[in-house]
Design a protein around this motif. Structure first.
Motif, PDB file in Angstrom:
ATOM      1  N   VAL A 108      33.504  11.980  34.128  1.00 33.85           N
ATOM      2  CA  VAL A 108      33.387  10.532  34.274  1.00 33.85           C
ATOM      3  C   VAL A 108      34.122   9.844  33.124  1.00 33.85           C
ATOM      4  O   VAL A 108      34.308  10.423  32.049  1.00 33.85           O
ATOM      5  N   GLU A 109      34.488   8.587  33.379  1.00 36.51           N
ATOM      6  CA  GLU A 109      35.225   7.798  32.395  1.00 36.51           C
ATOM      7  C   GLU A 109      34.357   6.604  32.015  1.00 36.51           C
ATOM      8  O   GLU A 109      33.668   6.055  32.882  1.00 36.51           O
ATOM      9  N   GLY A 110      34.405   6.188  30.765  1.00 38.71           N
ATOM     10  CA  GLY A 110      33.596   5.049  30.323  1.00 38.71           C
ATOM     11  C   GLY A 110      32.309   5.535  29.691  1.00 38.71           C
ATOM     12  O   GLY A 110      32.143   6.731  29.428  1.00 38.71           O
ATOM     13  N   GLU A 111      31.380   4.594  29.468  1.00 39.36           N
ATOM     14  CA  GLU A 111      30.097   4.970  28.855  1.00 39.36           C
ATOM     15  C   GLU A 111      29.426   6.065  29.683  1.00 39.36           C
ATOM     16  O   GLU A 111      29.378   5.963  30.919  1.00 39.36           O
ATOM     17  N   PRO A 112      28.883   7.109  29.052  1.00 34.39           N
ATOM     18  CA  PRO A 112      28.261   8.197  29.818  1.00 34.39           C
ATOM     19  C   PRO A 112      26.882   7.801  30.342  1.00 34.39           C
ATOM     20  O   PRO A 112      25.868   8.399  30.007  1.00 34.39           O
ATOM     21  N   GLU A 113      26.873   6.789  31.182  1.00 40.87           N
ATOM     22  CA  GLU A 113      25.630   6.221  31.715  1.00 40.87           C
ATOM     23  C   GLU A 113      25.927   5.792  33.153  1.00 40.87           C
ATOM     24  O   GLU A 113      26.909   5.083  33.396  1.00 40.87           O
ATOM     25  N   PRO A 114      25.109   6.244  34.124  1.00 43.47           N
ATOM     26  CA  PRO A 114      25.465   6.050  35.543  1.00 43.47           C
ATOM     27  C   PRO A 114      25.770   4.609  35.956  1.00 43.47           C
ATOM     28  O   PRO A 114      26.590   4.395  36.830  1.00 43.47           O
ATOM     29  N   LEU A 115      25.118   3.627  35.321  1.00 41.27           N
ATOM     30  CA  LEU A 115      25.383   2.246  35.734  1.00 41.27           C
ATOM     31  C   LEU A 115      26.741   1.773  35.214  1.00 41.27           C
ATOM     32  O   LEU A 115      27.248   0.735  35.622  1.00 41.27           O
ATOM     33  N   GLU A 116      27.333   2.514  34.309  1.00 38.36           N
ATOM     34  CA  GLU A 116      28.577   2.043  33.687  1.00 38.36           C
ATOM     35  C   GLU A 116      29.779   2.938  33.932  1.00 38.36           C
ATOM     36  O   GLU A 116      30.912   2.492  33.836  1.00 38.36           O
ATOM     37  N   TRP A 117      29.561   4.214  34.228  1.00 42.23           N
ATOM     38  CA  TRP A 117      30.726   5.095  34.291  1.00 42.23           C
ATOM     39  C   TRP A 117      31.491   4.959  35.603  1.00 42.23           C
ATOM     40  O   TRP A 117      30.998   4.425  36.590  1.00 42.23           O
ATOM     41  N   THR A 118      32.726   5.471  35.580  1.00 47.33           N
ATOM     42  CA  THR A 118      33.528   5.654  36.791  1.00 47.33           C
ATOM     43  C   THR A 118      33.738   7.158  36.931  1.00 47.33           C
ATOM     44  O   THR A 118      34.261   7.799  36.008  1.00 47.33           O
ATOM     45  N   ALA A 119      33.302   7.706  38.058  1.00 50.65           N
ATOM     46  CA  ALA A 119      33.472   9.156  38.251  1.00 50.65           C
ATOM     47  C   ALA A 119      34.918   9.441  38.654  1.00 50.65           C
ATOM     48  O   ALA A 119      35.498   8.738  39.478  1.00 50.65           O
ATOM     49  N   LEU A 120      35.488  10.470  38.033  1.00 53.31           N
ATOM     50  CA  LEU A 120      36.884  10.820  38.292  1.00 53.31           C
ATOM     51  C   LEU A 120      36.989  12.061  39.172  1.00 53.31           C
ATOM     52  O   LEU A 120      37.843  12.128  40.062  1.00 53.31           O
ATOM     53  N   SER A 121      36.150  13.045  38.889  1.00 58.02           N
ATOM     54  CA  SER A 121      36.281  14.352  39.526  1.00 58.02           C
ATOM     55  C   SER A 121      34.914  14.989  39.678  1.00 58.02           C
ATOM     56  O   SER A 121      34.030  14.737  38.861  1.00 58.02           O
ATOM     57  N   ALA A 122      34.779  15.811  40.717  1.00 56.75           N
ATOM     58  CA  ALA A 122      33.479  16.445  40.943  1.00 56.75           C
ATOM     59  C   ALA A 122      33.644  17.823  41.555  1.00 56.75           C
ATOM     60  O   ALA A 122      34.558  18.045  42.359  1.00 56.75           O
ATOM     61  N   ALA A 123      32.734  18.726  41.170  1.00 53.78           N
ATOM     62  CA  ALA A 123      32.643  20.036  41.826  1.00 53.78           C
ATOM     63  C   ALA A 123      31.173  20.401  41.947  1.00 53.78           C
ATOM     64  O   ALA A 123      30.407  20.265  40.987  1.00 53.78           O
ATOM     65  N   VAL A 124      30.777  20.810  43.150  1.00 52.47           N
ATOM     66  CA  VAL A 124      29.411  21.292  43.399  1.00 52.47           C
ATOM     67  C   VAL A 124      29.572  22.644  44.087  1.00 52.47           C
ATOM     68  O   VAL A 124      30.189  22.731  45.150  1.00 52.47           O
ATOM     69  N   PHE A 125      29.046  23.692  43.451  1.00 52.35           N
ATOM     70  CA  PHE A 125      29.230  25.050  43.996  1.00 52.35           C
ATOM     71  C   PHE A 125      27.875  25.699  44.223  1.00 52.35           C
ATOM     72  O   PHE A 125      27.071  25.798  43.301  1.00 52.35           O
ATOM     73  N   HIS A 220      23.073  13.547  40.168  1.00 57.20           N
ATOM     74  CA  HIS A 220      23.839  12.814  41.189  1.00 57.20           C
ATOM     75  C   HIS A 220      25.286  12.522  40.815  1.00 57.20           C
ATOM     76  O   HIS A 220      26.055  12.046  41.655  1.00 57.20           O
ATOM     77  N   ALA A 221      25.704  12.816  39.564  1.00 56.63           N
ATOM     78  CA  ALA A 221      27.061  12.405  39.124  1.00 56.63           C
ATOM     79  C   ALA A 221      28.143  12.973  40.053  1.00 56.63           C
ATOM     80  O   ALA A 221      28.999  12.237  40.554  1.00 56.63           O
ATOM     81  N   ALA A 222      28.110  14.267  40.297  1.00 51.18           N
ATOM     82  CA  ALA A 222      29.161  14.887  41.114  1.00 51.18           C
ATOM     83  C   ALA A 222      28.960  14.553  42.597  1.00 51.18           C
ATOM     84  O   ALA A 222      29.901  14.174  43.303  1.00 51.18           O
ATOM     85  N   GLY A 223      27.724  14.669  43.063  1.00 45.92           N
ATOM     86  CA  GLY A 223      27.449  14.442  44.493  1.00 45.92           C
ATOM     87  C   GLY A 223      27.794  13.040  44.942  1.00 45.92           C
ATOM     88  O   GLY A 223      28.281  12.823  46.065  1.00 45.92           O
ATOM     89  N   ALA A 224      27.575  12.046  44.079  1.00 38.53           N
ATOM     90  CA  ALA A 224      27.871  10.661  44.469  1.00 38.53           C
ATOM     91  C   ALA A 224      29.366  10.481  44.717  1.00 38.53           C
ATOM     92  O   ALA A 224      29.769   9.782  45.654  1.00 38.53           O
ATOM     93  N   LEU A 225      30.205  11.136  43.899  1.00 40.83           N
ATOM     94  CA  LEU A 225      31.657  11.011  44.128  1.00 40.83           C
ATOM     95  C   LEU A 225      32.049  11.706  45.440  1.00 40.83           C
ATOM     96  O   LEU A 225      32.911  11.214  46.176  1.00 40.83           O
ATOM     97  N   LEU A 226      31.391  12.817  45.749  1.00 42.08           N
ATOM     98  CA  LEU A 226      31.670  13.495  47.034  1.00 42.08           C
ATOM     99  C   LEU A 226      31.435  12.525  48.190  1.00 42.08           C
ATOM    100  O   LEU A 226      32.238  12.417  49.112  1.00 42.08           O
ATOM    101  N   VAL A 227      30.301  11.808  48.128  1.00 42.59           N
ATOM    102  CA  VAL A 227      29.948  10.896  49.230  1.00 42.59           C
ATOM    103  C   VAL A 227      30.951   9.747  49.322  1.00 42.59           C
ATOM    104  O   VAL A 227      31.468   9.440  50.407  1.00 42.59           O
ATOM    105  N   SER A 228      31.247   9.107  48.185  1.00 45.95           N
ATOM    106  CA  SER A 228      32.133   7.934  48.287  1.00 45.95           C
ATOM    107  C   SER A 228      33.536   8.357  48.696  1.00 45.95           C
ATOM    108  O   SER A 228      34.196   7.651  49.463  1.00 45.95           O
TER     109      SER A 228
END
Ligand code: IPD
Length: 265
Positions: A108-125, A220-228
């Motif tokens: 994620v980019e920005g403050e490491p806080e879900p209300l503020e960050w922008t997710a860049l990349s995700a992997a769920v294995f 939820h950090a990685a999973g939320a990017l998968l959904v969007s």
């Protein structure tokens, strides 16, 4: 290759290595190392070992990035990128031998806080079934080499909805009441036991929707990017991002209706 795609490749490669370690430790026998917030909230030796391995591999590849992990805490970086990691999401499934657990890694980019960050990349294995879900901002979500798309037109029989319950028994009554409000639009309910997989399955159209209160950022950090990136909508109440307060994920056509029911207490 874009910088974000490189982050996704790194996340995917580390998630697979970490997942293989988790699967090996599972086969050897799982030890519960400690309980955390309440008795039902457990951590295994494998959670700690796998997070340490992920942290080492990330530090080797990207020494100036920050880190936020479930088991070993947070460290600020200087690059502006933070890795948000759940080494074994679905720890209770893992401890019981149910093959629904996953390594979840997001950059994620920005403050490491879900209300503020922008997710860049995700992997769920999920190592138990060898399934790798990945997403890159503005470049889609994938399961292996198959592009993911949320279920845009759920059946008139109602939504297949997943949810989760906190470990603390004190929150269960309110969570059951919330579920009761959703039941009129549900064809059925699933409680898979790993938030990252719930979100990955919404992205893959295997579930129509998912909601939960009380998630931690690494759940939820990685999973939320998968959904969007699969064309879905993820958020909380009042137009804010998904957070500990509330995480809802669904196709845009059903998101608002579901959210209304969840928050109408
Ligand atoms: C948990 C799982 C579970 C969810 C809990 C999470 P953990 O994560 O994702 O499905 O209901 O809220 O805390 O403890 O297994 O990493």
């Amino acid at each position: 290759m874009t910088a974000e795609r490189e982050l996704t490749e790194l996340a995917a490669s580390i998630a697979v290595q970490a997942g293989e370690l988790a699967r090996t430790r599972r086969a050897e026998g799982v030890q519960i190392a400690a309980t955390k917030s309440v008795l039902a909230d457990i951590v295994t030796d494998a959670d700690r070992e796998v997070e340490l391995r992920i942290r080492e591999l990330l530090a080797e590849a990207r020494p100036t990035d920050g880190f936020l992990g479930e088991e070993s805490g947070a460290e600020r970086g200087t690059s502006g990128v933070t890795w948000v990691v759940d080494p074994i999401d679905g720890t209770v499934n893992y401890a019981y031998g149910i093959p629904a657990y996953a390594v979840s890694i997001a950059a994620v980019e920005g403050e490491p806080e879900p209300l503020e960050w922008t997710a860049l990349s995700a992997a769920v294995f999920n190592p138990a079934v060898d399934e790798l879900f990945t997403a890159t901002r503005s470049a889609g979500a994938w399961c292996g080499d198959q592009q993911l798309q949320v279920n845009a037109e759920p059946s008139s029989a109602g939504l297949l909805v997943a949810t989760g319950f906190g470990y603390d028994p004190a929150v269960h009554a309110a969570q059951f009441a919330m579920l009761a409000r959703v039941m009129p639009i549900a064809r059925d309910i699933r409680r898979i036991g790993a938030a990252s997989l719930d979100l990955a399955y919404v992205a893959a159209g295997r579930l129509d929707a998912y909601f939960e209160r009380g998630l931690w950022p690494w759940d939820h950090a990685a999973g939320a990017l998968l959904v969007s990136e699969a064309g879905g909508k993820v958020g909380g109440a009042g137009g804010v991002a998904a957070s500990r307060e509330l995480t809802v994920a669904a196709a845009p056509a059903v998101f608002e209706r579901l959210l209304q029911l969840i928050v109408s207490d």
